[in-house]
Design an enzyme around this catalytic site. Sequence first.
Site, PDB file in Angstrom:
ATOM      1  N   GLN A 110       2.154 -12.845  -6.099  1.00 29.79           N
ATOM      2  CA  GLN A 110       3.012 -12.428  -4.975  1.00 29.79           C
ATOM      3  C   GLN A 110       2.109 -11.698  -3.863  1.00 29.79           C
ATOM      4  OE1 GLN A 110       6.208  -9.628  -7.136  1.00 29.79           O
ATOM      5  NE2 GLN A 110       4.495  -9.991  -8.683  1.00 29.79           N
ATOM      6  N   ASP A 166      -2.925 -12.050  -0.204  1.00 32.72           N
ATOM      7  CA  ASP A 166      -4.500 -12.022   0.242  1.00 32.72           C
ATOM      8  C   ASP A 166      -5.053 -13.481  -0.387  1.00 32.72           C
ATOM      9  OD1 ASP A 166      -5.574 -11.761  -2.786  1.00 32.72           O
ATOM     10  OD2 ASP A 166      -4.684  -9.773  -2.629  1.00 32.72           O
ATOM     11  N   HIS A 224       4.939 -14.926  -1.899  1.00 35.41           N
ATOM     12  CA  HIS A 224       5.354 -13.996  -0.670  1.00 35.41           C
ATOM     13  C   HIS A 224       4.576 -14.546   0.621  1.00 35.41           C
ATOM     14  CE1 HIS A 224       6.907 -11.247  -3.694  1.00 35.41           C
ATOM     15  NE2 HIS A 224       7.885 -12.048  -3.604  1.00 35.41           N
ATOM     16  N   THR A 241       1.826  -5.924 -11.739  1.00 33.32           N
ATOM     17  CA  THR A 241       3.039  -6.216 -10.903  1.00 33.32           C
ATOM     18  C   THR A 241       3.886  -4.978 -11.702  1.00 33.32           C
ATOM     19  OG1 THR A 241       4.836  -7.334 -10.193  1.00 33.32           O
ATOM     20  CG2 THR A 241       3.638  -8.427 -11.955  1.00 33.32           C
ATOM     21  N   SER A 242       4.674  -4.415 -10.734  1.00 34.51           N
ATOM     22  CA  SER A 242       5.691  -3.579 -11.374  1.00 34.51           C
ATOM     23  C   SER A 242       7.048  -4.202 -11.616  1.00 34.51           C
ATOM     24  CB  SER A 242       6.107  -2.436 -10.133  1.00 34.51           C
ATOM     25  OG  SER A 242       6.540  -2.985  -9.026  1.00 34.51           O
TER      26      SER A 242
HETATM   27  N1  APR Z   1      -5.090  -3.514 -12.628  1.00 34.39           N
HETATM   28  C1  APR Z   1      -3.623  -3.827 -13.094  1.00 34.39           C
HETATM   29  N2  APR Z   1      -2.540  -3.302 -12.738  1.00 34.39           N
HETATM   30  C2  APR Z   1      -2.587  -2.284 -11.854  1.00 34.39           C
HETATM   31  C3  APR Z   1      -3.857  -1.869 -11.373  1.00 34.39           C
HETATM   32  C4  APR Z   1      -5.307  -2.527 -11.745  1.00 34.39           C
HETATM   33  N3  APR Z   1      -6.377  -2.067 -11.331  1.00 34.39           N
HETATM   34  N4  APR Z   1      -3.665  -0.909 -10.349  1.00 34.39           N
HETATM   35  C5  APR Z   1      -2.373  -0.728 -10.272  1.00 34.39           C
HETATM   36  N5  APR Z   1      -1.945  -1.885 -11.151  1.00 34.39           N
HETATM   37  C6  APR Z   1      -0.576  -1.909 -11.216  1.00 34.39           C
HETATM   38  C7  APR Z   1       0.563  -0.772 -11.117  1.00 34.39           C
HETATM   39  O1  APR Z   1       0.794  -0.051 -12.489  1.00 34.39           O
HETATM   40  C8  APR Z   1       1.773  -1.425 -10.744  1.00 34.39           C
HETATM   41  O2  APR Z   1       2.498  -1.910 -11.749  1.00 34.39           O
HETATM   42  O3  APR Z   1      -0.023  -2.793 -10.447  1.00 34.39           O
HETATM   43  C9  APR Z   1       1.321  -2.518 -10.083  1.00 34.39           C
HETATM   44  C10 APR Z   1       1.549  -2.763  -8.640  1.00 34.39           C
HETATM   45  O4  APR Z   1       3.021  -2.770  -8.301  1.00 34.39           O
HETATM   46  P1  APR Z   1       3.799  -2.810  -6.775  1.00 34.39           P
HETATM   47  O5  APR Z   1       2.869  -2.029  -5.918  1.00 34.39           O
HETATM   48  O6  APR Z   1       4.883  -2.793  -6.793  1.00 34.39           O
HETATM   49  O7  APR Z   1       3.244  -4.510  -6.372  1.00 34.39           O
HETATM   50  P2  APR Z   1       3.998  -5.608  -6.610  1.00 34.39           P
HETATM   51  O8  APR Z   1       4.621  -5.656  -8.038  1.00 34.39           O
HETATM   52  O9  APR Z   1       3.030  -6.638  -6.339  1.00 34.39           O
HETATM   53  O10 APR Z   1       4.963  -5.717  -5.602  1.00 34.39           O
HETATM   54  C11 APR Z   1       5.741  -7.025  -5.419  1.00 34.39           C
HETATM   55  O11 APR Z   1       6.644  -5.952  -3.403  1.00 34.39           O
HETATM   56  O12 APR Z   1       6.842  -5.134  -1.332  1.00 34.39           O
HETATM   57  C12 APR Z   1       6.704  -6.380  -1.814  1.00 34.39           C
HETATM   58  O13 APR Z   1       5.957  -8.236  -1.306  1.00 34.39           O
HETATM   59  C13 APR Z   1       5.542  -7.194  -1.813  1.00 34.39           C
HETATM   60  O14 APR Z   1       4.363  -8.815  -3.217  1.00 34.39           O
HETATM   61  C14 APR Z   1       4.865  -7.450  -3.088  1.00 34.39           C
HETATM   62  C15 APR Z   1       6.111  -7.133  -4.063  1.00 34.39           C
END
Ligand code: APR
Length: 230
Positions: A86, A89, A104, A171-172
Amino acid sequence: MKRIVILSGAGMSAESGISTFRDSNGLWKNHRIEEVASPEAWERNPEMVLEFYNQRRKQLCEVKPNAGHFALARLEEKFDVQIVTQNVDDLHERAGSSKVLHLHGELKKARSTVDPNLIYELEHWELKLGDTCKKGAQLRPHIVWFGEAVPMIDKAVALVKTADIFMVIGTSMVVYPAAGLIHYVTREIPKFYIDPKAFAVHGVENMEVIRKKAGEALPGLVERLLKEVL
Ligand code: APR
Protein backbone atom coordinates in the site's frame (compact mmCIF):
# COMPACT_ATOMS: atom_id res chain seq x y z
CA MET A 1 8.98 -22.86 -6.15
CA LYS A 2 6.53 -21.86 -3.44
CA ARG A 3 4.97 -18.45 -3.72
CA ILE A 4 4.97 -15.99 -0.82
CA VAL A 5 2.59 -13.09 -1.16
CA ILE A 6 3.20 -10.15 1.16
CA LEU A 7 0.82 -7.31 1.92
CA SER A 8 2.77 -4.38 3.32
CA GLY A 9 1.66 -1.05 4.72
CA ALA A 10 3.10 2.13 6.19
CA GLY A 11 4.62 0.29 9.19
CA MET A 12 7.01 -1.43 6.80
CA SER A 13 8.75 1.87 6.12
CA ALA A 14 8.39 3.37 9.60
CA GLU A 15 11.89 2.36 10.67
CA SER A 16 13.24 4.07 7.57
CA GLY A 17 11.85 7.32 8.96
CA ILE A 18 8.64 7.64 6.97
CA SER A 19 5.77 8.29 9.32
CA THR A 20 2.70 6.07 9.18
CA PHE A 21 -0.77 7.47 8.60
CA ARG A 22 -2.64 6.48 11.72
CA ASP A 23 0.16 6.32 14.30
CA SER A 24 1.06 9.94 13.72
CA ASN A 25 -1.61 12.54 14.19
CA GLY A 26 -2.69 12.25 10.56
CA LEU A 27 -2.15 15.94 9.96
CA TRP A 28 -0.02 17.88 7.53
CA LYS A 29 0.24 21.61 8.18
CA ASN A 30 -3.02 21.34 10.12
CA HIS A 31 -4.80 19.66 7.23
CA ARG A 32 -6.25 16.18 7.70
CA ILE A 33 -4.59 13.78 5.25
CA GLU A 34 -7.97 13.16 3.60
CA GLU A 35 -8.13 16.88 2.83
CA VAL A 36 -4.87 16.75 0.91
CA ALA A 37 -5.04 13.33 -0.68
CA SER A 38 -8.36 13.55 -2.47
CA PRO A 39 -9.80 14.57 -5.84
CA GLU A 40 -11.68 17.37 -4.06
CA ALA A 41 -8.43 18.79 -2.68
CA TRP A 42 -6.93 18.66 -6.17
CA GLU A 43 -9.93 20.56 -7.55
CA ARG A 44 -9.78 23.14 -4.79
CA ASN A 45 -6.07 23.65 -4.38
CA PRO A 46 -3.78 21.72 -6.72
CA GLU A 47 -0.76 23.70 -5.60
CA MET A 48 -1.17 22.55 -2.02
CA VAL A 49 -1.62 18.94 -3.13
CA LEU A 50 1.50 19.13 -5.29
CA GLU A 51 3.45 20.60 -2.40
CA PHE A 52 2.35 17.83 -0.05
CA TYR A 53 3.61 15.16 -2.45
CA ASN A 54 6.73 17.16 -3.34
CA GLN A 55 7.72 17.16 0.33
CA ARG A 56 7.14 13.43 0.59
CA ARG A 57 9.10 12.81 -2.63
CA LYS A 58 11.94 14.94 -1.35
CA GLN A 59 11.99 12.97 1.90
CA LEU A 60 12.06 9.72 -0.07
CA CYS A 61 15.36 10.78 -1.63
CA GLU A 62 16.80 11.04 1.88
CA VAL A 63 15.66 7.73 3.42
CA LYS A 64 16.88 4.18 2.96
CA PRO A 65 15.34 0.72 3.08
CA ASN A 66 15.48 -0.86 6.56
CA ALA A 67 16.39 -4.33 7.79
CA GLY A 68 12.83 -5.50 7.12
CA HIS A 69 12.94 -4.54 3.44
CA PHE A 70 16.32 -6.22 3.02
CA ALA A 71 15.14 -9.38 4.75
CA LEU A 72 12.14 -9.69 2.40
CA ALA A 73 14.43 -9.29 -0.61
CA ARG A 74 16.45 -12.28 0.65
CA LEU A 75 13.35 -14.50 0.48
CA GLU A 76 13.82 -14.54 -3.30
CA GLU A 77 16.73 -16.95 -2.78
CA LYS A 78 14.20 -19.71 -2.22
CA PHE A 79 10.71 -18.41 -2.98
CA ASP A 80 8.70 -16.78 -5.68
CA VAL A 81 8.00 -13.57 -3.73
CA GLN A 82 5.27 -11.17 -4.72
CA ILE A 83 4.88 -8.01 -2.70
CA VAL A 84 1.59 -6.15 -2.74
CA THR A 85 2.25 -2.84 -1.05
CA GLN A 86 0.00 0.00 0.00
CA ASN A 87 3.11 2.15 0.22
CA VAL A 88 3.91 4.70 -2.44
CA ASP A 89 7.63 4.69 -1.65
CA ASP A 90 10.15 2.57 -3.56
CA LEU A 91 11.95 1.05 -0.59
CA HIS A 92 11.04 -2.57 -1.42
CA GLU A 93 12.55 -2.13 -4.88
CA ARG A 94 15.62 -0.36 -3.54
CA ALA A 95 16.21 -3.23 -1.10
CA GLY A 96 16.20 -5.67 -4.03
CA SER A 97 12.67 -7.09 -4.21
CA SER A 98 11.90 -7.69 -7.86
CA LYS A 99 8.11 -8.10 -7.93
CA VAL A 100 6.27 -5.26 -6.25
CA LEU A 101 2.70 -4.28 -7.00
CA HIS A 102 1.79 -0.80 -5.79
CA LEU A 103 -1.88 -0.75 -4.86
CA HIS A 104 -1.99 2.96 -4.00
CA GLY A 105 0.34 4.31 -6.67
CA GLU A 106 3.93 5.47 -6.70
CA LEU A 107 5.39 8.69 -5.39
CA LYS A 108 8.10 8.83 -8.02
CA LYS A 109 5.61 8.81 -10.89
CA ALA A 110 3.22 11.39 -12.32
CA ARG A 111 0.29 10.86 -14.59
CA SER A 112 -1.79 12.84 -16.99
CA THR A 113 -5.04 14.36 -15.77
CA VAL A 114 -6.71 13.59 -19.12
CA ASP A 115 -5.32 10.13 -19.89
CA PRO A 116 -4.60 7.76 -16.98
CA ASN A 117 -2.44 5.61 -19.25
CA LEU A 118 0.10 8.39 -19.63
CA ILE A 119 2.43 7.75 -16.70
CA TYR A 120 5.83 9.35 -16.32
CA GLU A 121 8.80 8.53 -14.11
CA LEU A 122 9.84 11.73 -12.34
CA GLU A 123 13.53 12.52 -12.48
CA HIS A 124 13.32 15.23 -9.85
CA TRP A 125 11.38 15.49 -6.58
CA GLU A 126 9.36 18.50 -7.66
CA LEU A 127 6.15 18.35 -9.70
CA LYS A 128 4.77 21.80 -10.50
CA LEU A 129 1.72 23.49 -11.93
CA GLY A 130 2.47 23.79 -15.63
CA ASP A 131 4.18 20.39 -15.90
CA THR A 132 2.21 18.65 -18.60
CA CYS A 133 1.76 15.32 -20.36
CA LYS A 134 2.37 14.90 -24.08
CA LYS A 135 -1.26 15.89 -24.67
CA GLY A 136 -0.66 19.22 -22.96
CA ALA A 137 -2.66 18.47 -19.79
CA GLN A 138 -1.46 19.07 -16.23
CA LEU A 139 0.34 16.15 -14.55
CA ARG A 140 -0.83 14.94 -11.15
CA PRO A 141 0.81 12.61 -8.62
CA HIS A 142 0.40 8.93 -9.59
CA ILE A 143 -1.38 8.19 -6.33
CA VAL A 144 -4.71 6.59 -5.53
CA TRP A 145 -6.50 9.24 -3.51
CA PHE A 146 -9.27 8.79 -0.95
CA GLY A 147 -12.49 8.05 -2.78
CA GLU A 148 -10.76 6.89 -5.97
CA ALA A 149 -10.90 3.41 -7.47
CA VAL A 150 -7.96 1.06 -6.90
CA PRO A 151 -7.15 -0.16 -10.42
CA MET A 152 -4.60 -2.77 -9.26
CA ILE A 153 -6.96 -4.56 -6.87
CA ASP A 154 -8.04 -7.29 -9.31
CA LYS A 155 -4.43 -8.16 -10.01
CA ALA A 156 -3.73 -8.21 -6.27
CA VAL A 157 -6.69 -10.51 -5.58
CA ALA A 158 -5.50 -12.91 -8.28
CA LEU A 159 -2.02 -12.99 -6.75
CA VAL A 160 -3.24 -13.47 -3.21
CA LYS A 161 -5.32 -16.46 -4.29
CA THR A 162 -2.18 -18.21 -5.55
CA ALA A 163 -0.16 -17.76 -2.35
CA ASP A 164 1.41 -20.77 -0.62
CA ILE A 165 2.45 -18.54 2.27
CA PHE A 166 0.94 -15.14 3.12
CA MET A 167 2.36 -12.29 5.18
CA VAL A 168 0.82 -9.05 6.38
CA ILE A 169 3.31 -6.43 7.56
CA GLY A 170 2.78 -3.02 9.16
CA THR A 171 -0.75 -2.15 8.20
CA SER A 172 -3.69 -1.19 10.36
CA MET A 173 -5.96 -3.07 7.92
CA VAL A 174 -8.60 -0.37 7.97
CA VAL A 175 -8.38 0.84 4.38
CA TYR A 176 -10.39 -1.12 1.84
CA PRO A 177 -10.16 -2.82 -0.59
CA ALA A 178 -6.56 -3.63 0.50
CA ALA A 179 -7.66 -4.83 3.95
CA GLY A 180 -10.07 -7.30 2.34
CA LEU A 181 -7.27 -9.15 0.52
CA ILE A 182 -6.70 -11.45 3.51
CA HIS A 183 -10.07 -13.06 2.84
CA TYR A 184 -8.96 -14.34 -0.57
CA VAL A 185 -6.07 -16.29 0.87
CA THR A 186 -6.41 -20.09 0.83
CA ARG A 187 -7.72 -21.13 4.24
CA GLU A 188 -5.05 -23.59 5.40
CA ILE A 189 -1.81 -21.98 4.18
CA PRO A 190 0.64 -20.53 6.73
CA LYS A 191 0.11 -16.84 7.44
CA PHE A 192 2.15 -14.31 9.38
CA TYR A 193 1.07 -10.91 10.66
CA ILE A 194 3.90 -8.62 11.76
CA ASP A 195 2.84 -5.42 13.45
CA PRO A 196 3.44 -4.14 17.01
CA LYS A 197 -0.29 -3.41 17.21
CA ALA A 198 -1.51 -6.47 15.32
CA PHE A 199 -5.03 -7.45 16.30
CA ALA A 200 -6.73 -10.82 16.10
CA VAL A 201 -8.12 -11.24 12.60
CA HIS A 202 -11.34 -13.22 12.90
CA GLY A 203 -12.14 -16.03 10.52
CA VAL A 204 -8.53 -16.45 9.38
CA GLU A 205 -6.86 -19.75 10.21
CA ASN A 206 -3.23 -20.68 10.72
CA MET A 207 -2.01 -17.14 11.32
CA GLU A 208 1.06 -16.48 13.45
CA VAL A 209 0.91 -13.00 14.93
CA ILE A 210 4.26 -11.35 15.67
CA ARG A 211 3.80 -8.14 17.64
CA LYS A 212 7.16 -6.58 16.80
CA LYS A 213 8.56 -3.99 14.46
CA ALA A 214 9.21 -5.14 10.90
CA GLY A 215 12.95 -4.45 11.10
CA GLU A 216 13.20 -6.48 14.30
CA ALA A 217 10.99 -9.42 13.38
CA LEU A 218 11.66 -9.97 9.68
CA PRO A 219 15.36 -10.92 9.65
CA GLY A 220 14.66 -13.83 12.02
CA LEU A 221 11.43 -14.87 10.34
CA VAL A 222 13.05 -14.84 6.92
CA GLU A 223 15.96 -16.90 8.22
CA ARG A 224 13.43 -19.41 9.52
CA LEU A 225 11.53 -19.57 6.23
CA LEU A 226 14.71 -20.03 4.25
CA LYS A 227 15.64 -23.02 6.43
CA GLU A 228 12.29 -24.64 7.18
CA VAL A 229 10.09 -26.65 4.88
CA LEU A 230 6.62 -25.35 5.60
N1 APR B 1 6.92 -2.29 12.00
C1 APR B 1 5.73 -2.85 11.69
N2 APR B 1 4.56 -2.22 11.85
C2 APR B 1 4.58 -0.97 12.33
C3 APR B 1 5.78 -0.30 12.67
C4 APR B 1 7.01 -1.01 12.49
N3 APR B 1 8.19 -0.48 12.77
N4 APR B 1 5.48 0.95 13.11
C5 APR B 1 4.15 1.06 13.04
N5 APR B 1 3.60 -0.08 12.57
C6 APR B 1 2.20 -0.40 12.30
C7 APR B 1 1.18 0.28 13.17
O1 APR B 1 0.98 -0.46 14.37
C8 APR B 1 -0.06 0.29 12.27
O2 APR B 1 -0.85 -0.87 12.47
O3 APR B 1 1.92 0.04 10.99
C9 APR B 1 0.53 0.28 10.87
C10 APR B 1 0.35 1.56 10.09
O4 APR B 1 -1.01 1.78 9.84
P1 APR B 1 -1.52 3.00 8.96
O5 APR B 1 -0.82 4.23 9.40
O6 APR B 1 -2.99 2.97 9.02
O7 APR B 1 -0.98 2.65 7.50
P2 APR B 1 -1.60 1.70 6.39
O8 APR B 1 -2.31 0.55 7.00
O9 APR B 1 -0.50 1.41 5.42
O10 APR B 1 -2.64 2.65 5.71
C11 APR B 1 -3.31 2.21 4.59
O11 APR B 1 -4.21 4.37 4.22
O12 APR B 1 -4.22 6.67 3.96
C12 APR B 1 -4.08 5.49 3.40
O13 APR B 1 -3.27 5.23 1.25
C13 APR B 1 -2.84 5.30 2.56
O14 APR B 1 -1.74 3.26 1.96
C14 APR B 1 -2.30 3.98 3.04
C15 APR B 1 -3.53 3.32 3.61
